[in-house]
Design a protein around this motif. Structure first.
Motif, PDB file in Angstrom:
ATOM      1  N   GLU A 193       0.804  -1.231   0.018  1.00 47.48           N
ATOM      2  CA  GLU A 193       0.108   0.035   0.051  1.00 47.48           C
ATOM      3  C   GLU A 193       0.930   1.291   0.150  1.00 47.48           C
ATOM      4  O   GLU A 193       1.747   1.262   0.825  1.00 47.48           O
ATOM      5  N   VAL A 194       0.814   1.985  -0.908  1.00 47.56           N
ATOM      6  CA  VAL A 194       1.610   3.254  -1.224  1.00 47.56           C
ATOM      7  C   VAL A 194       0.439   4.391  -0.984  1.00 47.56           C
ATOM      8  O   VAL A 194      -0.518   4.510  -1.537  1.00 47.56           O
ATOM      9  N   GLU A 195       0.875   5.609  -0.033  1.00 47.11           N
ATOM     10  CA  GLU A 195       0.125   6.699  -0.096  1.00 47.11           C
ATOM     11  C   GLU A 195       0.817   7.685  -0.495  1.00 47.11           C
ATOM     12  O   GLU A 195       1.899   7.856  -0.539  1.00 47.11           O
ATOM     13  N   TYR A 196      -0.157   8.577  -1.368  1.00 47.30           N
ATOM     14  CA  TYR A 196       0.458   9.844  -2.197  1.00 47.30           C
ATOM     15  C   TYR A 196      -0.286  11.144  -1.672  1.00 47.30           C
ATOM     16  O   TYR A 196      -1.501  11.177  -1.167  1.00 47.30           O
ATOM     17  N   MET A 197       0.401  12.101  -1.800  1.00 45.20           N
ATOM     18  CA  MET A 197      -0.252  13.414  -1.600  1.00 45.20           C
ATOM     19  C   MET A 197      -0.334  14.091  -2.868  1.00 45.20           C
ATOM     20  O   MET A 197       0.572  14.008  -4.099  1.00 45.20           O
ATOM     21  N   LEU A 198      -1.414  14.873  -3.117  1.00 47.01           N
ATOM     22  CA  LEU A 198      -1.407  15.702  -4.480  1.00 47.01           C
ATOM     23  C   LEU A 198      -1.271  17.372  -4.030  1.00 47.01           C
ATOM     24  O   LEU A 198      -1.457  17.866  -3.201  1.00 47.01           O
ATOM     25  N   VAL A 199      -0.244  17.584  -4.856  1.00 50.67           N
ATOM     26  CA  VAL A 199       0.416  18.931  -4.625  1.00 50.67           C
ATOM     27  C   VAL A 199       0.320  19.948  -5.944  1.00 50.67           C
ATOM     28  O   VAL A 199       0.144  19.267  -6.733  1.00 50.67           O
ATOM     29  N   SER A 200       0.351  21.315  -5.734  1.00 50.74           N
ATOM     30  CA  SER A 200       0.186  22.136  -6.766  1.00 50.74           C
ATOM     31  C   SER A 200       1.216  23.090  -6.611  1.00 50.74           C
ATOM     32  O   SER A 200       1.817  23.702  -5.578  1.00 50.74           O
ATOM     33  N   PHE A 201       1.973  23.396  -7.772  1.00 48.97           N
ATOM     34  CA  PHE A 201       2.971  23.956  -7.757  1.00 48.97           C
ATOM     35  C   PHE A 201       2.757  25.767  -8.411  1.00 48.97           C
ATOM     36  O   PHE A 201       2.292  25.642  -9.487  1.00 48.97           O
ATOM     37  N   ASP A 202       3.032  26.566  -7.654  1.00 52.75           N
ATOM     38  CA  ASP A 202       2.855  28.060  -7.930  1.00 52.75           C
ATOM     39  C   ASP A 202       4.206  28.539  -8.671  1.00 52.75           C
ATOM     40  O   ASP A 202       5.161  28.880  -7.673  1.00 52.75           O
ATOM     41  N   HIS A 203       4.569  28.446  -9.734  1.00 47.71           N
ATOM     42  CA  HIS A 203       6.006  28.635 -10.244  1.00 47.71           C
ATOM     43  C   HIS A 203       6.396  30.179 -10.031  1.00 47.71           C
ATOM     44  O   HIS A 203       7.457  30.367  -9.705  1.00 47.71           O
ATOM     45  N   GLU A 204       5.341  30.927 -10.228  1.00 43.56           N
ATOM     46  CA  GLU A 204       5.477  32.513 -10.227  1.00 43.56           C
ATOM     47  C   GLU A 204       5.879  32.835  -8.904  1.00 43.56           C
ATOM     48  O   GLU A 204       6.992  33.624  -8.904  1.00 43.56           O
ATOM     49  N   ASN A 205       5.204  32.476  -7.930  1.00 43.50           N
ATOM     50  CA  ASN A 205       5.281  32.852  -6.630  1.00 43.50           C
ATOM     51  C   ASN A 205       6.185  31.847  -5.893  1.00 43.50           C
ATOM     52  O   ASN A 205       6.330  31.949  -4.547  1.00 43.50           O
ATOM     53  N   LYS A 206       6.468  30.903  -6.620  1.00 42.39           N
ATOM     54  CA  LYS A 206       7.496  30.002  -5.773  1.00 42.39           C
ATOM     55  C   LYS A 206       6.731  29.394  -4.382  1.00 42.39           C
ATOM     56  O   LYS A 206       7.569  29.450  -3.436  1.00 42.39           O
ATOM     57  N   LYS A 207       5.759  28.749  -4.706  1.00 43.58           N
ATOM     58  CA  LYS A 207       4.917  28.175  -3.647  1.00 43.58           C
ATOM     59  C   LYS A 207       4.264  26.822  -3.918  1.00 43.58           C
ATOM     60  O   LYS A 207       4.311  26.708  -5.143  1.00 43.58           O
ATOM     61  N   VAL A 208       4.419  26.036  -3.057  1.00 42.70           N
ATOM     62  CA  VAL A 208       3.855  24.596  -3.294  1.00 42.70           C
ATOM     63  C   VAL A 208       2.698  24.313  -2.360  1.00 42.70           C
ATOM     64  O   VAL A 208       2.957  24.533  -0.899  1.00 42.70           O
ATOM     65  N   ARG A 209       1.384  23.761  -2.689  1.00 42.42           N
ATOM     66  CA  ARG A 209       0.450  23.806  -1.808  1.00 42.42           C
ATOM     67  C   ARG A 209      -0.145  22.352  -1.955  1.00 42.42           C
ATOM     68  O   ARG A 209      -0.097  21.665  -3.042  1.00 42.42           O
ATOM     69  N   LEU A 210      -0.902  21.735  -0.809  1.00 43.87           N
ATOM     70  CA  LEU A 210      -1.593  20.541  -0.995  1.00 43.87           C
ATOM     71  C   LEU A 210      -2.823  20.852  -1.578  1.00 43.87           C
ATOM     72  O   LEU A 210      -3.628  21.870  -1.218  1.00 43.87           O
ATOM     73  N   VAL A 211      -3.393  19.896  -2.741  1.00 47.99           N
ATOM     74  CA  VAL A 211      -4.514  20.302  -3.514  1.00 47.99           C
ATOM     75  C   VAL A 211      -5.968  19.371  -2.858  1.00 47.99           C
ATOM     76  O   VAL A 211      -5.435  18.030  -2.461  1.00 47.99           O
ATOM     77  N   LEU A 212      -6.624  19.898  -2.363  1.00 44.88           N
ATOM     78  CA  LEU A 212      -7.884  19.264  -1.549  1.00 44.88           C
ATOM     79  C   LEU A 212      -8.895  18.679  -2.624  1.00 44.88           C
ATOM     80  O   LEU A 212     -10.096  18.862  -2.576  1.00 44.88           O
ATOM     81  N   SER A 213      -8.361  17.806  -3.456  1.00 45.64           N
ATOM     82  CA  SER A 213      -9.174  17.191  -4.469  1.00 45.64           C
ATOM     83  C   SER A 213      -9.149  15.596  -4.493  1.00 45.64           C
ATOM     84  O   SER A 213      -9.551  14.950  -5.404  1.00 45.64           O
TER      85      SER A 213
END
Length: 637
Positions: free
Chosen positions: A50-70
């Motif tokens: 069993e492998v658990e994964y996180m969904l992330v979104s990169f904001d390349h312009e502002n150099k941020k990465v966030r967790l995607v609640l989808s």
């Protein structure tokens, strides 16, 4: 993640009223299963990861990465396109605690042939590619154990603010309820753990003291008296189930050929848990800070600790029945096999009535005390539609308690009226960045089970020493700095199978001399006249097996990774992450991980996972090049 019943969840007060009913009928359900399949033999050896994964979104312009609640939407599509359309689909997908998480497993369990080892990585690649294909632009599927800025302002997409005062599941200062999976089990678990405990959960992780880290490091929470009281100096304070269950892990489940073989494997692997946990260390950062630990285990243990003050020994027993020494997420408390009985040196709190009932029903003492120990816990979730069940054909009440005892090993009876056999689950591993690494750890553990059964190896030591090993395993750089209690002579016949190592067992040897402190390098790679090493034993086993060339090459590549991680020639993920942050141009040597540092780290992790860049410090030359573009992020930005 455990039992996922559907229906109308009950509040803690309502659940508490039915707790004895759940325990009583849970035991009846266990007895029905046990008597139906206790003599079942010759189940084939099957296993799965069993492998658990996180969904992330990169904001390349502002150099941020966030967790995607989808996660729920992605999961629904994966299931619709996969198992619901084709029962033989090669992947299966399940929900996880975070709404930014999903869990993937092979569609069918792997079998007993050696060639199956050569299909694990391919299946993991399929999972990564399948899920990634559903993500939006600049989004990625990451196998990281802990998101470094989990709980920091704006860590989710879309952004939500925590609601510590208003009615909610966690009442966290940092973790919004919107980051919890929408399935009612998860928010109900969160709320009921808090209500049962009588206060919010308390997680204090020691901070890594760098050159410019304040000393003492103290965070102020002037508007929250509970947090101000619970937080400790020189520690990173967290206050929600999400900080533990919102992390990712890697697990393996084995089907044994009989109940006795399952109990033997359960015991032997329990001693291996802290060793493999230290080897897989991958979570050094919490709530935007660099911590002084490398593994998530203690964090997740504290995040679901529903014990009251009485049960924790802080107040005299009045409203509760027991003092309970551990969280319900912790290491095992008793061995199950006869050979393990003499090493059961931990005081075991049990429900005496349940214990006597099990004995009267023909359950042996060791299994009876194991179940009676699990059943000192209350059910944490209960659905109105699932109170009254057919005990002869359903097991929801048993699983209700069983699945919320999250221990290093789990002993799993077959579901009622199924062709599934007795199983054990190996649970301490941290998830790795790449499919290659995750496959390596899975193959290592599965191969070890084959060797344990084939050579009748004996790794047993007093369980109290395994507990000590668990504490050491979580420390920073434990894989190189830690010393672990380990059995010196692991061959019951008196001699091992490894060239250059032969040590007859002295039958008069005292128990205290059966084990000694060893480094992980010694345990994994061996040291002359001290210990043969698990890798040399596995290699010896492979030499005696008929294995096709491709499979042998794959296995040897995997074992090479484990060998080099143990020796320090290659870094653990935790050590690599520490080095990355320490060398980041924005790092001020103050133990703080900024948005931009987090962005750089997760972007690099994603590039490594999708083989878009080299990482010799982590992987060496062992990683085979299988080209595919599994990422939707623009790595050139």
């Amino acid at each position: 993640m455990g039992l996922l019943s559907q229906g109308s969840p009950l509040s803690w007060e309502e659940t508490k009223r039915h707790a004895d009913h759940v325990r009583r009928h849970g035991i009846l359900q266990f007895l029905h299963i046990y008597h139906a399949v206790k003599d079942r033999h010759k189940d084939v050896l099957k296993w799965g990861d069993e492998v658990e994964y996180m969904l992330v979104s990169f904001d390349h312009e502002n150099k941020k990465v966030r967790l995607v609640l989808s996660g729920e939407e992605v999961l629904e599509t994966l299931q619709e396109k996969g198992e619901r359309t084709n029962p033989n689909h090669p992947t299966l997908w399940r929900p996880e605690y975070g709404s930014y998480m999903i869990e993937g497993t092979p569609g069918q369990p792997y079998g007993g042939t050696m060639s199956e080892f050569n299909t694990v990585e391919d299946n993991m690649r399929k999972r990564r590619k399948e899920a990634t294909s559903l993500l939006g632009e600049n989004q990625a599927l990451c196998t990281i154990t802990s998101f470094p800025r989990l709980g920091c302002p704006g860590f989710t997409l879309p952004e939500f603010k925590p609601s510590p005062v208003e009615g909610g599941a966690s009442k966290s200062l940092f973790f919004p309820d919107e980051a919890i999976n929408k399935h009612p089990r998860f928010s109900t678990l969160t709320r009921n753990i808090r209500h049962r405990r009588g206060e919010k959960v308390v997680i204090n992780v020691p901070i890594f003291k760098d050159k410019n880290t304040p000393s003492p490091f103290i965070e102020a929470f002037p508007e929250d008296e509970e947090a101000a009281k619970a937080s400790k100096p020189d520690h990173i304070y967290m206050d929600a189930m999400g900080f533990g269950m919102g992390n990712c892990c890697l697990q393996v489940t084995f089907q044994a050929c009989s109940i006795s073989e399952a109990r033997y494997l359960y015991d032997q692997l329990a001693t291996i848990c802290p060793i493999v946990m230290a080897l897989s260390a991958a979570s050094p950062f919490y709530r935007g800070y660099v911590s002084d630990i490398d593994c998530r285990w203690g964090v997740i243990s504290a995040s679901v600790d529903d014990r009251t003050r009485e049960e924790r020994g802080l107040e005299p027993l009045k409203n509760n029945n027991y003092r309970i020494s551990k969280s319900r997420y912790d290491s095992i408390d008793s061995y199950l096999s006869e050979c393990g009985e003499k090493y059961n040196d931990i005081d075991l709190t049990i429900d005496k009535e349940i214990y006597e009932q099990l004995l009267q029903e023909g359950i042996d003492r060791l299994l009876a005390q194991h179940v009676a120990h699990l059943f000192i816990r209350d059910p944490l979730t209960l659905f109105e539609e699932k109170i009254h069940l057919d005990d002869a054909n359903e097991s929801d009440h048993f699983e209700n308690i069983q699945s919320t005892n999250w221990q290093t090993m789990r002993f799993k009876p077959p579901p009622p009226n199924s062709d599934i056999g007795w199983r054990v689950e190996f649970r301490p591993m941290e998830v790795q960045l790449t499919d290659f690494e995750n496959s390596a750890y899975v193959v290592f553990v599965v191969l070890l089970t084959r060797v344990i059964l084939s050579y009748k190896l004996d790794f047993l030591i007093p369980l109290s020493k395994v507990d000590e090993n668990m504490k050491v395993a979580q420390k920073r750089d434990a894989v190189l700095q830690g010393m672990f209690y380990f059995r010196k002579d692991i061959c019951k016949g008196g001699t091992t199978m490894v060239d250059g190592y032969s040590k007859a067992q002295n039958s008069t040897e005292q128990a205290v001399e059966e084990y000694t402190l060893m480094s992980i390098d010694t345990i994994i790679n061996g040291k002359e006249a001290v210990f043969p090493g698990l890798i040399p034993i596995l290699n010896s086993y492979l030499e005696n097996m008929e294995v096709d060339v491709d499979t042998r090459c794959s296995i040897l590549n995997y074992l090479k990774l484990i060998k080099k991680r143990a020796s320090g020639e290659l870094m653990t993920v935790a050590r690599w992450m520490r080095e990355f942050i320490a060398n980041h141009p924005d790092y001020k040597q103050d133990s703080v991980i900024t948005d931009e540092m987090n962005y750089s780290l997760i972007l690099k992790c994603n590039q490594i996972a999708n083989e878009l860049c080299e990482c010799p410090e982590l992987l060496g030359p062992a990683l085979r090049k299988v080209k595919y573009s599994g990422s939707k992020t623009d790595s050139s930005n």
